[in-house]
Motif scaffolding. Sequence first.
Motif, PDB file in Angstrom:
ATOM      1  N   ASP A  23       0.844  -1.193   0.000  1.00 26.99           N
ATOM      2  CA  ASP A  23       0.000   0.000   0.000  1.00 26.99           C
ATOM      3  C   ASP A  23       0.884   1.249   0.000  1.00 26.99           C
ATOM      4  OD1 ASP A  23       0.870   0.454   2.638  1.00 26.99           O
ATOM      5  OD2 ASP A  23      -1.054  -0.074   3.539  1.00 26.99           O
ATOM      6  N   GLU A  24       0.261   2.402   0.112  1.00 21.92           N
ATOM      7  CA  GLU A  24       0.994   3.666   0.044  1.00 21.92           C
ATOM      8  C   GLU A  24       1.979   3.861   1.187  1.00 21.92           C
ATOM      9  OE1 GLU A  24      -1.613   7.197   1.683  1.00 21.92           O
ATOM     10  OE2 GLU A  24      -2.854   5.835   0.488  1.00 21.92           O
ATOM     11  N   ASN A  25       1.838   3.109   2.271  1.00 21.08           N
ATOM     12  CA  ASN A  25       2.755   3.203   3.414  1.00 21.08           C
ATOM     13  C   ASN A  25       3.820   2.117   3.395  1.00 21.08           C
ATOM     14  OD1 ASN A  25       1.342   5.441   4.640  1.00 21.08           O
ATOM     15  ND2 ASN A  25      -0.272   3.971   5.126  1.00 21.08           N
ATOM     16  N   SER A  26       3.989   1.454   2.268  1.00 21.52           N
ATOM     17  CA  SER A  26       4.955   0.360   2.083  1.00 21.52           C
ATOM     18  C   SER A  26       4.624  -0.869   2.929  1.00 21.52           C
ATOM     19  CB  SER A  26       6.382   0.836   2.376  1.00 21.52           C
ATOM     20  OG  SER A  26       6.733   1.898   1.520  1.00 21.52           O
ATOM     21  N   VAL A  27       3.383  -0.992   3.358  1.00 19.34           N
ATOM     22  CA  VAL A  27       2.938  -2.176   4.093  1.00 19.34           C
ATOM     23  C   VAL A  27       2.670  -3.274   3.074  1.00 19.34           C
ATOM     24  CG1 VAL A  27       1.126  -3.153   5.557  1.00 19.34           C
ATOM     25  CG2 VAL A  27       1.963  -0.829   5.987  1.00 19.34           C
ATOM     26  N   ILE A  28       3.272  -4.441   3.274  1.00 22.80           N
ATOM     27  CA  ILE A  28       3.065  -5.562   2.359  1.00 22.80           C
ATOM     28  C   ILE A  28       1.707  -6.196   2.643  1.00 22.80           C
ATOM     29  CG2 ILE A  28       3.896  -7.836   1.648  1.00 22.80           C
ATOM     30  CD1 ILE A  28       6.746  -6.802   2.188  1.00 22.80           C
ATOM     31  N   LEU A  29       0.876  -6.256   1.604  1.00 16.59           N
ATOM     32  CA  LEU A  29      -0.477  -6.799   1.717  1.00 16.59           C
ATOM     33  C   LEU A  29      -0.544  -8.247   1.255  1.00 16.59           C
ATOM     34  CD1 LEU A  29      -2.283  -3.678   0.197  1.00 16.59           C
ATOM     35  CD2 LEU A  29      -1.785  -4.141   2.621  1.00 16.59           C
ATOM     36  N   ALA A  30       0.290  -8.592   0.280  1.00 14.37           N
ATOM     37  CA  ALA A  30       0.340  -9.963  -0.244  1.00 14.37           C
ATOM     38  C   ALA A  30       1.736 -10.192  -0.801  1.00 14.37           C
ATOM     39  CB  ALA A  30      -0.707 -10.166  -1.330  1.00 14.37           C
ATOM     40  N   ARG A  31       2.151 -11.465  -0.803  1.00 17.26           N
ATOM     41  CA  ARG A  31       3.444 -11.819  -1.381  1.00 17.26           C
ATOM     42  C   ARG A  31       3.311 -13.141  -2.091  1.00 17.26           C
ATOM     43  NH1 ARG A  31       7.710 -11.120   2.117  1.00 17.26           N
ATOM     44  NH2 ARG A  31       6.421 -10.109   3.645  1.00 17.26           N
ATOM     45  N   ALA A  32       4.203 -13.372  -3.037  1.00 21.89           N
ATOM     46  CA  ALA A  32       4.159 -14.623  -3.792  1.00 21.89           C
ATOM     47  C   ALA A  32       5.567 -15.078  -4.146  1.00 21.89           C
ATOM     48  CB  ALA A  32       3.341 -14.452  -5.069  1.00 21.89           C
ATOM     49  N   ASP A  33       5.738 -16.395  -4.124  1.00 21.93           N
ATOM     50  CA  ASP A  33       6.916 -17.060  -4.681  1.00 21.93           C
ATOM     51  C   ASP A  33       6.437 -17.726  -5.952  1.00 21.93           C
ATOM     52  OD1 ASP A  33       8.959 -16.659  -2.628  1.00 21.93           O
ATOM     53  OD2 ASP A  33       7.652 -17.904  -1.372  1.00 21.93           O
ATOM     54  N   ALA A  34       7.202 -17.573  -7.023  1.00 20.39           N
ATOM     55  CA  ALA A  34       6.738 -18.089  -8.310  1.00 20.39           C
ATOM     56  C   ALA A  34       7.855 -18.791  -9.058  1.00 20.39           C
ATOM     57  CB  ALA A  34       6.198 -16.939  -9.165  1.00 20.39           C
ATOM     58  N   LEU A  35       7.441 -19.731  -9.871  1.00 12.69           N
ATOM     59  CA  LEU A  35       8.332 -20.380 -10.818  1.00 12.69           C
ATOM     60  C   LEU A  35       7.683 -20.286 -12.188  1.00 12.69           C
ATOM     61  CD1 LEU A  35      10.685 -22.160 -11.809  1.00 12.69           C
ATOM     62  CD2 LEU A  35       9.336 -24.161 -11.071  1.00 12.69           C
ATOM     63  N   PHE A  36       8.430 -19.731 -13.149  1.00  6.12           N
ATOM     64  CA  PHE A  36       7.994 -19.672 -14.531  1.00  6.12           C
ATOM     65  C   PHE A  36       8.945 -20.546 -15.340  1.00  6.12           C
ATOM     66  CE2 PHE A  36       5.991 -16.087 -12.679  1.00  6.12           C
ATOM     67  CZ  PHE A  36       4.805 -15.945 -13.370  1.00  6.12           C
ATOM     68  N   ILE A  37       8.389 -21.284 -16.287  1.00  3.23           N
ATOM     69  CA  ILE A  37       9.166 -22.196 -17.122  1.00  3.23           C
ATOM     70  C   ILE A  37       9.161 -21.691 -18.556  1.00  3.23           C
ATOM     71  CG2 ILE A  37       9.352 -24.561 -18.013  1.00  3.23           C
ATOM     72  CD1 ILE A  37       9.788 -24.557 -15.054  1.00  3.23           C
ATOM     73  N   GLN A  38      10.340 -21.627 -19.144  1.00  5.55           N
ATOM     74  CA  GLN A  38      10.473 -21.322 -20.570  1.00  5.55           C
ATOM     75  C   GLN A  38      10.053 -22.574 -21.331  1.00  5.55           C
ATOM     76  OE1 GLN A  38      12.198 -18.345 -21.628  1.00  5.55           O
ATOM     77  NE2 GLN A  38      11.597 -18.769 -23.709  1.00  5.55           N
ATOM     78  N   LEU A  39       9.054 -22.466 -22.186  1.00  7.32           N
ATOM     79  CA  LEU A  39       8.550 -23.631 -22.914  1.00  7.32           C
ATOM     80  C   LEU A  39       9.554 -24.080 -23.973  1.00  7.32           C
ATOM     81  CD1 LEU A  39       4.821 -22.571 -23.365  1.00  7.32           C
ATOM     82  CD2 LEU A  39       5.861 -23.873 -21.506  1.00  7.32           C
ATOM     83  N   LYS A  40       9.576 -25.383 -24.241  1.00  7.85           N
ATOM     84  CA  LYS A  40      10.473 -25.921 -25.267  1.00  7.85           C
ATOM     85  C   LYS A  40       9.964 -25.625 -26.659  1.00  7.85           C
ATOM     86  CE  LYS A  40      12.472 -29.628 -22.536  1.00  7.85           C
ATOM     87  NZ  LYS A  40      12.644 -31.079 -22.401  1.00  7.85           N
ATOM     88  N   SER A  41       8.642 -25.478 -26.795  1.00  4.34           N
ATOM     89  CA  SER A  41       8.061 -25.174 -28.091  1.00  4.34           C
ATOM     90  C   SER A  41       6.893 -24.205 -27.901  1.00  4.34           C
ATOM     91  CB  SER A  41       7.575 -26.457 -28.775  1.00  4.34           C
ATOM     92  OG  SER A  41       6.599 -27.095 -27.980  1.00  4.34           O
ATOM     93  N   ALA A  42       6.468 -23.600 -28.982  1.00  6.91           N
ATOM     94  CA  ALA A  42       5.354 -22.641 -28.927  1.00  6.91           C
ATOM     95  C   ALA A  42       4.057 -23.349 -28.577  1.00  6.91           C
ATOM     96  CB  ALA A  42       5.231 -21.937 -30.271  1.00  6.91           C
ATOM     97  N   LEU A  43       3.137 -22.598 -28.025  1.00  2.00           N
ATOM     98  CA  LEU A  43       1.816 -23.161 -27.672  1.00  2.00           C
ATOM     99  C   LEU A  43       1.010 -23.468 -28.912  1.00  2.00           C
ATOM    100  CD1 LEU A  43       0.804 -20.840 -24.736  1.00  2.00           C
ATOM    101  CD2 LEU A  43       1.612 -23.167 -24.617  1.00  2.00           C
TER     102      LEU A  43
END
Length: 192
Positions: free
Chosen positions: A172-192
């Motif tokens: 928020d505007e006071n730098s209070v963390i409201l939500a957090r996430a850890d993520a993993l994205f994978i580069q695809l071997k071929s196009a969708l």
Amino acid sequence: MDTKTMDTKTMDTLDHAHFAAIPWCARHLQGDRVIIRAPSCRTLKPADEDTLFADTLNSERGIFRMLQVYEDPLSPTERVNEIKVFLTLGSGLNGYPSVCHGGLVMTILDEVISDLVPINHHRKTIPSGAHMTAYLNTSFIKPVSTPATILTRAWFTKIEGRKYFMQGTIEDENSVILARADALFIQLKSAL
């Protein structure tokens, strides 16, 4: 003019002016190496790609304004490791009165975190190609209020071959963390 029919340059100008008028946001928009632009998801692509953020959520009651900010690395071969995205949320995103729906909180985190990949594709600091979310582990710390302006941050924690490990927060505007996430994205071997 409806934001859905604006060209990217006009939208960039309006979004920049909107966030520059909010003092706590304006502090992030200053600096010699700061790059400011509308996130790519705000532009509708062929085959309806990015429809969710470019069309469906793009309204005064949805995500009214959205602006991406990052620092240009000193070297053209250096990766952009962190981005910030400001969003002004309307009450059309509510799950509870004056509270953004949790699924949309996750959607915002997913979109902002994933945007690190195409920025770096464009800079040729990581291989180009399609990428997808493998996981997005989200912690809801405090409600994300609506209507409100929020800051979403995203950064790389590790890259292993085609695996991009990243984290993100919503503040928020006071730098209070409201939500957090850890993520993993994978580069695809071929196009969708």
